[in-house]
Design a protein around this motif. Structure first.
Motif, PDB file in Angstrom:
ATOM      1  N   GLU A 271       0.488  -0.379  -0.143  1.00 64.84           N
ATOM      2  CA  GLU A 271       1.164   0.756  -0.764  1.00 64.84           C
ATOM      3  C   GLU A 271       0.233   1.549  -1.672  1.00 64.84           C
ATOM      4  N   ASP A 272      -1.008   1.116  -1.768  1.00 66.87           N
ATOM      5  CA  ASP A 272      -1.987   1.773  -2.628  1.00 66.87           C
ATOM      6  C   ASP A 272      -2.857   2.692  -1.781  1.00 66.87           C
ATOM      7  N   GLY A 273      -2.757   3.994  -2.019  1.00 74.01           N
ATOM      8  CA  GLY A 273      -3.524   4.960  -1.240  1.00 74.01           C
ATOM      9  C   GLY A 273      -5.016   4.747  -1.367  1.00 74.01           C
ATOM     10  N   SER A 274      -5.479   4.360  -2.568  1.00 76.15           N
ATOM     11  CA  SER A 274      -6.902   4.119  -2.774  1.00 76.15           C
ATOM     12  C   SER A 274      -7.390   2.954  -1.923  1.00 76.15           C
ATOM     13  N   ALA A 275      -6.617   1.864  -1.897  1.00 74.88           N
ATOM     14  CA  ALA A 275      -7.013   0.688  -1.116  1.00 74.88           C
ATOM     15  C   ALA A 275      -7.019   0.996   0.370  1.00 74.88           C
ATOM     16  N   MET A 276      -5.995   1.704   0.846  1.00 73.64           N
ATOM     17  CA  MET A 276      -5.938   2.030   2.269  1.00 73.64           C
ATOM     18  C   MET A 276      -7.037   3.004   2.652  1.00 73.64           C
ATOM     19  N   GLY A 277      -7.421   3.869   1.707  1.00 72.90           N
ATOM     20  CA  GLY A 277      -8.543   4.772   1.953  1.00 72.90           C
ATOM     21  C   GLY A 277      -9.837   4.011   2.132  1.00 72.90           C
ATOM     22  N   ARG A 278      -9.998   2.933   1.358  1.00 74.00           N
ATOM     23  CA  ARG A 278     -11.190   2.101   1.490  1.00 74.00           C
ATOM     24  C   ARG A 278     -11.217   1.401   2.852  1.00 74.00           C
TER      25      ARG A 278
END
Length: 422
Positions: A271-278
């Motif tokens: 649910e974390d956009g930053s983590a999924m972006g990584r």
């Protein structure tokens, strides 16, 4: 000119001139300037002056003038390091835009050149210990400063690293401090006076507080992994266990709600956009390496790659991982050399820990090997979430390990005087 600028300018100029006569002193100057970046904390013209270039210049000139030097190829990690540097350069020359990547390659190449210079000029125990104190102390001072800030603000503000450096960001600075804590403990084992031992204990506590105060999720994971190895490798497991417990009791309850909210996102990474972006950037790095034998050069962060290979989005993001950064930039061969470098360094540190503890003259090297392994574990775990593949601290740790192993295997203590202790 502000007083701080004058003091730092006098130190840099004075030590730089001294380095022309004793070249290894130039290594200490370069290490201090490149690690701590003291000129970045000034307010006048010195803040933008080429201080690092001056330090490197006088050191290289001293290297040419002195006869007290040796071949830098003193161990297998150094040979692998040379191959990695060569492959990095070849990858850059084969990249899509050589001129665009020149600055990044040049910055890394200068750092790596100075690592080789360090290996050539630092060879006695006096040299090695002075180098260790400057390298570790440069970051420990910043960590203590950041930890004090964290305590007086009750963790309500993030801690940042030196401006315009590899570790300017809060996450990067936190990892550097995590790596330095076991090395501060190594220094503590070398001192005899209680006042110094207590002071270094306080420095370790403040560095830990600063790392927590960075709000870095990767740093939290890294410090847990490193803490376990730290305890296992320490010759004084009881004292280290108490130290870790005190850190947990003192630091964790004081952090505000927003700190806990950020740490909670570790388990909810979907649910974390930053983590999924990584994760998306990691996938792009894999695909770039699959399709480009030499990788993309010094950076694979190009829109066409993310449009072509991005699974979740087409937004260009940094790798946020030393492994995927090197993979996307330099391909599978580059990643292989990178991993092999750290595996052999870790192995050499283990050799020191096992073979140097039997002699009183070499015990310090065994202690260094043990704590270097702990530090490298922090880099391996924390680096999985940060783009610090070219950061100079781990390469300096590699230099410390191979220089110490060379000192031990050559039985250099038979020709050197007694060690100096505080």
């Amino acid at each position: 000119m502000p007083l701080r600028d004058i003091v730092i300018a006098v130190i840099v100029l004075g030590v730089g001139l001294h380095a022309l006569r004793r070249a290894w002193i130039g290594v200490l100057l370069w290490t201090w300037v490149s690690t701590m970046n003291p000129h970045r904390y000034t307010w006048g013209i010195l803040s933008t002056a080429p201080v690092a270039a001056f330090a490197a210049g006088v050191t290289l000139l001293g290297l040419v003038l002195t006869k007290e030097r040796r071949s830098p190829f003193i161990g297998l990690p150094v040979v692998i390091f040379a191959f990695f540097v060569g492959w990095m350069t070849l990858s850059w020359l084969m990249s899509r835009d050589v001129s665009e990547d020149y600055w990044t390659w040049s910055r890394s190449a200068k750092i790596y050149l100075m690592i080789f210079v360090t290996l050539a000029l630092i060879y006695t125990k006096e040299h090695i210990m002075a180098f260790a104190w400057v390298l570790i102390g440069s970051l420990a001072i910043l960590g203590a400063k950041g930890g004090f800030f964290t305590l007086i603000t009750l963790g309500n503000h993030r801690v940042w690293g030196p401006p315009d450096s590899f570790i300017e960001g809060n996450n990067e600075f936190a990892l550097a401090l995590i790596m330095i804590i076991p090395l501060v403990y190594f220094l503590q084992l070398q001192v005899t006076r209680k006042v110094w031992r207590h002071a270094l204990s306080m420095v370790m506590l403040l560095c830990a507080a600063s790392a927590f105060g960075s709000y870095s999720r990767g740093a939290l994971i890294a410090i847990v992994a490193m803490g376990a190895v730290f305890w296992w490798r320490s010759p004084k497991k009881g004292e280290v266990a108490i130290f870790i417990l005190l850190v947990a009791i003192a630091m964790v309850p004081m952090f505000p709600e927003q700190w806990w909210a950020r740490m909670d996102t570790i388990s909810d990474y979907q649910e974390d956009g930053s983590a999924m972006g990584r994760i998306n950037a990691w996938g792009v790095a894999w695909e770039v390496a699959k399709h480009k034998f030499f990788g993309s050069g010094m950076s694979y962060q190009h829109p066409e790659y993310f449009i072509l290979y991005g699974e979740y989005e087409a937004i260009v993001r940094a790798a946020h991982s030393i492994y995927f950064q090197i993979l996307g930039n330099h391909g599978f061969i580059g990643l292989f050399l990178f991993l092999l470098l750290w595996i052999t360094t870790y192995r050499d540190a283990g050799w020191l820990m096992k073979n140097a503890r039997s002699e009183p003259h070499t015990l310090w090297a065994a202690q260094l090997g043990a704590m270097a392994q702990v530090s490298l574990v922090g880099y391996a775990v924390g680096g999985a979430f940060l783009s610090l593949g070219y950061y100079d601290l781990p390469y300096n740790i590699m230099a410390l390990v191979v220089m110490s192993k060379k000192w031990v295997t050559s039985k250099a203590w038979q020709n050197e005087g007694a060690s100096h202790k505080l």
